[in-house]
Design an enzyme around this catalytic site. Structure first.
Site, PDB file in Angstrom:
ATOM      1  N   GLU A  23     -79.284  48.545   6.706  1.00 45.38           N
ATOM      2  CA  GLU A  23     -80.134  48.477   7.810  1.00 45.38           C
ATOM      3  C   GLU A  23     -79.953  46.970   8.459  1.00 45.38           C
ATOM      4  OE1 GLU A  23     -81.605  50.753   9.582  1.00 45.38           O
ATOM      5  OE2 GLU A  23     -81.369  52.314   8.105  1.00 45.38           O
ATOM      6  N   CYS A  34     -85.582  42.718  14.208  1.00 49.10           N
ATOM      7  CA  CYS A  34     -84.147  42.804  14.183  1.00 49.10           C
ATOM      8  C   CYS A  34     -83.934  43.719  15.586  1.00 49.10           C
ATOM      9  CB  CYS A  34     -83.917  43.716  13.131  1.00 49.10           C
ATOM     10  SG  CYS A  34     -84.534  45.122  12.704  1.00 49.10           S
TER      11      CYS A  34
END
Length: 536
Positions: free
Chosen positions: A229, A263
């Site tokens: 991720e 993010c």
């Protein structure tokens, strides 16, 4: 959210796990999995319920730890981390008994029906979860929940850059969860290296691309599967068709929560040239609405995690050739960078080419939607997130032509805020997904199982020596398929096609079709008596 028991909110000093202990921790996790106890669904549910109460009891302590690590407001700690985990746990606790059931609703040729094909859901084994610093609690425990639900044992390595939160996680896990199955290892590079030297059934890593390559390379040595991720230079699109005030307000929110250390937040905003000036005005209006006395004096604005990350972001502002049109203030002693927008005239500007991972971003003007799409695909072909504000047709065109891990229309990264939906990247922004059932699936092996009854042996004669041409021909008749298209690739339609497909009577093999159906019924008749023989 339930009311918890009182917990001492004193934050323990950060302490790395002794390197000599790590091999034994990994061995214990593997041994615990091999004991088979984690395969018991009721055992898993008990552990998940204990984690629920651990989070409940430790909510205030986690708020204090997140405040210490990131100056994260207590409100944000609940909104972006703790509440998200409760939603994930709630779904998992309600659905786990359904998720673990054998999957029998699967496609296979009818000739295999008697074998009762099914797919079992089995845990992978002892797994390693490596968390990140920006949302240190949620990004660590969300995949951890998936591992627990799947029936794995797990070792969690939180980010050392959020030391207070890491220590509180360790304290909570050791207090509430099975001590032979779930562990927290704290430390930095030496401890991470020691963990990667162990054999795992899976590694789940959240962080940056540079470390992801190290993790993937190490995992490849033992053919260990990984979920990565990561981040990306996420684009946002604002056309002249958009509600500019709403777009400015929502994008500003998405880049100021957690001081932009998200993010999913936009790295740059592509804005149609005709509305750039108006969009900037609306951004500044929202800025003053959010922080009337300035972000630095606001209790609702976080800080950059450490000096290294502060210097990295500050360098982007120092080297840009663009014009600061909002914010721009910095204070290294306070790790403070104000929400800052830079108007640039090139996608080669550092404000675009570097991932900010902070409260700074750029505006890139464009002429047409096609131009904006071309620019976005040039900057980063596989960002983690995409946000678009425009007409219905413009949004559809952007979604169709720009790849991303996830996407939100008319808001900032809300697709990642729904705790029960799959979340993940694509290409450079990651591989695999999690949250909700996707977390369970990510730590689960789908094992195909068939059960072949003895009475089927007559039907399986074709596979035994000496091989019989007649049996082989019959087998092909019984199991063969007819295409629903001609040699030019055109789909066949009409009644004649269905007769041809089902009975073979609409084509040149009509005579053979009658024999095919005769053999079919004869074989079924023979199989029935073979079945009775075995039953008797």
């Amino acid at each position: 959210m339930a009311v918890g028991m009182a917990v001492d909110i004193t934050i323990p000093a950060f302490e790395a796990t002794p390197l000599d202990d790590i091999a034994q921790i990994a061995a214990t996790a593997r041994s615990s999995f091999q004991s088979q106890k984690t395969k018991d669904v009721e055992w898993r549910l008990v552990q998940l319920r204990k984690l629920y109460w651990g989070l409940t009891d430790y909510t205030e302590k986690f708020q204090a730890a997140l405040k210490k690590d990131l100056n994260k407001p207590p409100h944000d700690a609940i909104l972006t981390e703790i509440h998200h985990l409760f939603q994930d746990l709630d779904l998992t606790l309600k659905k786990l008994k359904d998720w673990v059931k054998d999957d029998k609703d699967i496609d296979y040729p009818w000739t295999f029906a008697a074998m009762k094909p099914r797919i079992r859901k089995e845990p992978l084994g002892a797994v390693l979860v490596i968390g990140a610093y920006n949302v240190p609690l949620m990004l660590s425990l969300a995949p951890f929940i998936g591992a627990m639900a799947a029936g794995c044992t797990a070792v969690l390595k939180p980010s050392e850059n959020a030391p207070a939160t890491a220590m509180v996680m360790k304290e909570m896990v050791e207090k509430y969860l099975d001590p032979s199955s779930f562990f927290v290892v704290n430390g930095a590079i030496p401890e991470s290296t020691a963990l990667l030297n162990e054999r795992w059934a899976k590694i789940f890593y959240t962080g940056n691309n540079a470390v992801a390559r190290i993790v993937a390379k190490k995992a490849a040595e033992t053919l260990t599967p990984v979920t990565l991720e990561l981040g990306g230079r996420n684009p946002s699109f604002v056309s002249k068709s958009a509600d500019l005030a709403l777009a400015a307000r929502r994008l500003l929110w998405g880049k100021t929560i957690n001081a932009g250390q998200i993010c999913l937040s936009q790295n740059y905003v592509l804005v149609q040239k005709e509305v750039v000036d108006d969009f900037i005005k609306f951004l500044n209006a929202s800025y003053h609405e959010f922080y009337p006395s300035g972000p630095q004096s606001s209790e609702d604005y976080a800080r950059i995690i450490n000096e290294r990350q502060f210097d990295r972001i500050k360098k982007m502002l120092d080297t840009t050739k663009g014009k600061i049109v909002m914010g721009g203030e910095t204070d290294r002693s306070d790790l403070y960078i104000s929400p800052t927008v830079v108007l640039v005239d090139s996608i080669d500007d550092p404000m675009v080419t570097e991932e900010s991972f902070g409260p700074v971003w750029s505006i890139v003007p464009f002429d047409t939607i096609d131009d904006a799409i071309r620019l976005a695909n040039t900057v980063d072909s596989t960002p983690l997130a995409l946000m678009t504000f425009g007409s219905k047709s413009e949004n559809a065109k952007i979604l169709d032509r720009v790849t991303s891990g996830g996407a939100t229309i008319n808001d900032a990264w809300m697709h990642g805020a729904i705790a029960t939906l799959p979340f993940g990247g694509v290409g450079e922004s990651g591989t695999g997904s999690y949250h909700g059932k996707a977390s369970f699936d990510g730590f689960t092996h789908r094992r195909t199982v068939v059960e072949v009854p003895g009475w089927m042996d007559k039907l399986l004669r074709v596979r035994y020596a000496p091989f019989s041409p007649a049996d082989f021909k019959r087998h092909l008749w019984l199991t063969g398929n007819r295409p629903g298209f001609d040699r030019d690739g055109k789909v066949l339609r009409g009644p004649a096609y269905w007769l041809w497909l089902v009975f073979g009577l609409g084509g040149p093999s009509a005579k053979g079709a009658l024999l095919r159906w005769t053999v079919l019924f004869a074989s079924a008749y023979a199989a029935f008596f073979q079945y009775r023989k075995y039953r008797i």
